[in-house]
Design an enzyme around this catalytic site. Sequence first.
Site, PDB file in Angstrom:
ATOM      1  N   ARG A  26       0.415  -0.819  -0.324  1.00  0.00           N
ATOM      2  CA  ARG A  26       0.443   0.061  -0.039  1.00  0.00           C
ATOM      3  C   ARG A  26       0.411   1.678   0.249  1.00  0.00           C
ATOM      4  O   ARG A  26       0.706   1.981  -1.140  1.00  0.00           O
ATOM      5  CB  ARG A  26      -1.280   0.139   0.938  1.00  0.00           C
ATOM      6  CG  ARG A  26      -2.007   0.890   1.355  1.00  0.00           C
ATOM      7  CD  ARG A  26      -2.046   2.044   1.627  1.00  0.00           C
ATOM      8  NE  ARG A  26      -1.961   2.554   3.184  1.00  0.00           N
ATOM      9  CZ  ARG A  26      -1.280   3.615   3.045  1.00  0.00           C
ATOM     10  NH1 ARG A  26      -1.037   4.650   2.584  1.00  0.00           N
ATOM     11  NH2 ARG A  26      -0.541   3.761   4.364  1.00  0.00           N
ATOM     12  N   ASP A  27       1.332   1.374   0.776  1.00  0.00           N
ATOM     13  CA  ASP A  27       1.846   2.968   1.326  1.00  0.00           C
ATOM     14  C   ASP A  27       2.828   2.817   0.173  1.00  0.00           C
ATOM     15  O   ASP A  27       3.979   3.990  -0.387  1.00  0.00           O
ATOM     16  CB  ASP A  27       2.391   3.216   2.622  1.00  0.00           C
ATOM     17  CG  ASP A  27       2.598   4.637   2.874  1.00  0.00           C
ATOM     18  OD1 ASP A  27       2.702   5.133   2.081  1.00  0.00           O
ATOM     19  OD2 ASP A  27       2.760   4.650   3.940  1.00  0.00           O
ATOM     20  N   HIS A 218       4.111   3.946  13.071  1.00  0.00           N
ATOM     21  CA  HIS A 218       4.122   4.340  11.220  1.00  0.00           C
ATOM     22  C   HIS A 218       4.998   5.792  11.427  1.00  0.00           C
ATOM     23  O   HIS A 218       4.897   6.380  10.808  1.00  0.00           O
ATOM     24  CB  HIS A 218       2.747   4.672  10.272  1.00  0.00           C
ATOM     25  CG  HIS A 218       2.328   4.758   9.095  1.00  0.00           C
ATOM     26  ND1 HIS A 218       2.878   3.690   8.127  1.00  0.00           N
ATOM     27  CD2 HIS A 218       3.219   5.560   8.202  1.00  0.00           C
ATOM     28  CE1 HIS A 218       2.603   3.437   6.847  1.00  0.00           C
ATOM     29  NE2 HIS A 218       3.446   5.540   6.758  1.00  0.00           N
ATOM     30  N   HIS A 220       8.372   8.099   9.047  1.00  0.00           N
ATOM     31  CA  HIS A 220       9.365   7.590   7.326  1.00  0.00           C
ATOM     32  C   HIS A 220      10.564   7.770   7.502  1.00  0.00           C
ATOM     33  O   HIS A 220      10.217   8.776   8.989  1.00  0.00           O
ATOM     34  CB  HIS A 220       8.225   8.472   6.414  1.00  0.00           C
ATOM     35  CG  HIS A 220       7.310   7.724   6.488  1.00  0.00           C
ATOM     36  ND1 HIS A 220       6.706   7.640   4.718  1.00  0.00           N
ATOM     37  CD2 HIS A 220       5.820   8.111   6.270  1.00  0.00           C
ATOM     38  CE1 HIS A 220       5.893   7.268   4.397  1.00  0.00           C
ATOM     39  NE2 HIS A 220       4.991   7.261   5.208  1.00  0.00           N
ATOM     40  N   CYS A 251       3.380   9.472   0.930  1.00  0.00           N
ATOM     41  CA  CYS A 251       2.402   9.686   0.222  1.00  0.00           C
ATOM     42  C   CYS A 251       2.400  10.648  -0.391  1.00  0.00           C
ATOM     43  O   CYS A 251       2.880  12.132  -0.741  1.00  0.00           O
ATOM     44  CB  CYS A 251       1.748  10.816   1.320  1.00  0.00           C
ATOM     45  SG  CYS A 251       0.059  11.520   1.520  1.00  0.00           S
ATOM     46  N   ASN A 260       8.961   5.139   3.370  1.00  0.00           N
ATOM     47  CA  ASN A 260       9.086   4.512   4.455  1.00  0.00           C
ATOM     48  C   ASN A 260      10.081   3.872   5.138  1.00  0.00           C
ATOM     49  O   ASN A 260      11.170   3.779   4.741  1.00  0.00           O
ATOM     50  CB  ASN A 260       7.777   3.386   4.415  1.00  0.00           C
ATOM     51  CG  ASN A 260       6.631   3.675   4.071  1.00  0.00           C
ATOM     52  OD1 ASN A 260       5.665   3.924   4.790  1.00  0.00           O
ATOM     53  ND2 ASN A 260       6.330   3.542   2.398  1.00  0.00           N
TER      54      ASN A 260
END
Length: 321
Positions: A26-27, A218, A220, A251, A260
Amino acid sequence: MSAGTAPEGLAADRLAAVELRDVTLRDGLQLTGRTLPVARRVDLVRALLAAGVPQVEVGSMARPDLVPPMAGSTEVLAALTPEEHARSWVWVATPRHVRRAGDVGATGFQYCLSVSDSHNRANVGRTADESMDGLGEALEAAAAVGGRVQLCLATAFSCPFEGRTDPDRVLALVADARAAGTCDVVLADTIGQAVPADVAALLGAALPLLDGRGLVFHGHDTWGLGVANALAAAAAGATTVDGALGALGGCPFAPGASGNTASEDLLFALRPGWLTPAGFHDLVGLAGDLLGELGEASRSRAARGAASPSDVFPWALPRTT
């Protein structure tokens, strides 16, 4: 220190409760220039779970015209078994997203909103308060399929449009009665500007407000502190930390946000009991194959270190003849 033991300086009981959630699919894929076929993404979910990764984020219900690499997420969800869904999460931002994902078998829903209204409008077209208003209906939709919902608070530390995020605003959302019934709270360093002291302070303040929910970090690695921040989160009580293979991601609605924290780096630092050097080597290889397909460079420091020749360090890749 042997495999499976705690890194020095962190209590073993803290780390024992921490799991990796891999968010590559996903990310990690959001900013790639190439879209992976559905079958390949399903294979990656299964490869990650088979390798021992406890949790995987498998896709997003965001509009594919806005986030093209997420096209086909519904098909990915439909291909997974109930057992695989039990260890999987899908990004959602509205009750309709939950219903659509639930219709094809999803049971793990990460309901995401940004603490800053500017980013939430850019990301999902509404204010943070409007997103919170939809959470009750999302919880009902998840309950109808036997599912569970995380509350994910993006821009919990800083926003690309508004600057530093007021911690009191974050804590108010954690404690908001509309979030009752969520299983976890995810605090996201969306643009990677936090430092370990920030992470420790915010997660430590959030912990008493959770009322039995889990706490997820979460992070980065934009400024190179992804692993340090994750370790600070673990020490502060996080039950899960997020990472992506090769430090992929970012993002599309957050200017300046890079990848990430690398899953390989987090695993090398945390040394969970299920991870062996051979298993780590397999994950490094899995990441290398994926990055090659996508035409992306790995930013994992642990993967780079593993490639260094060594006859005595078990985490280094075996020499090839």
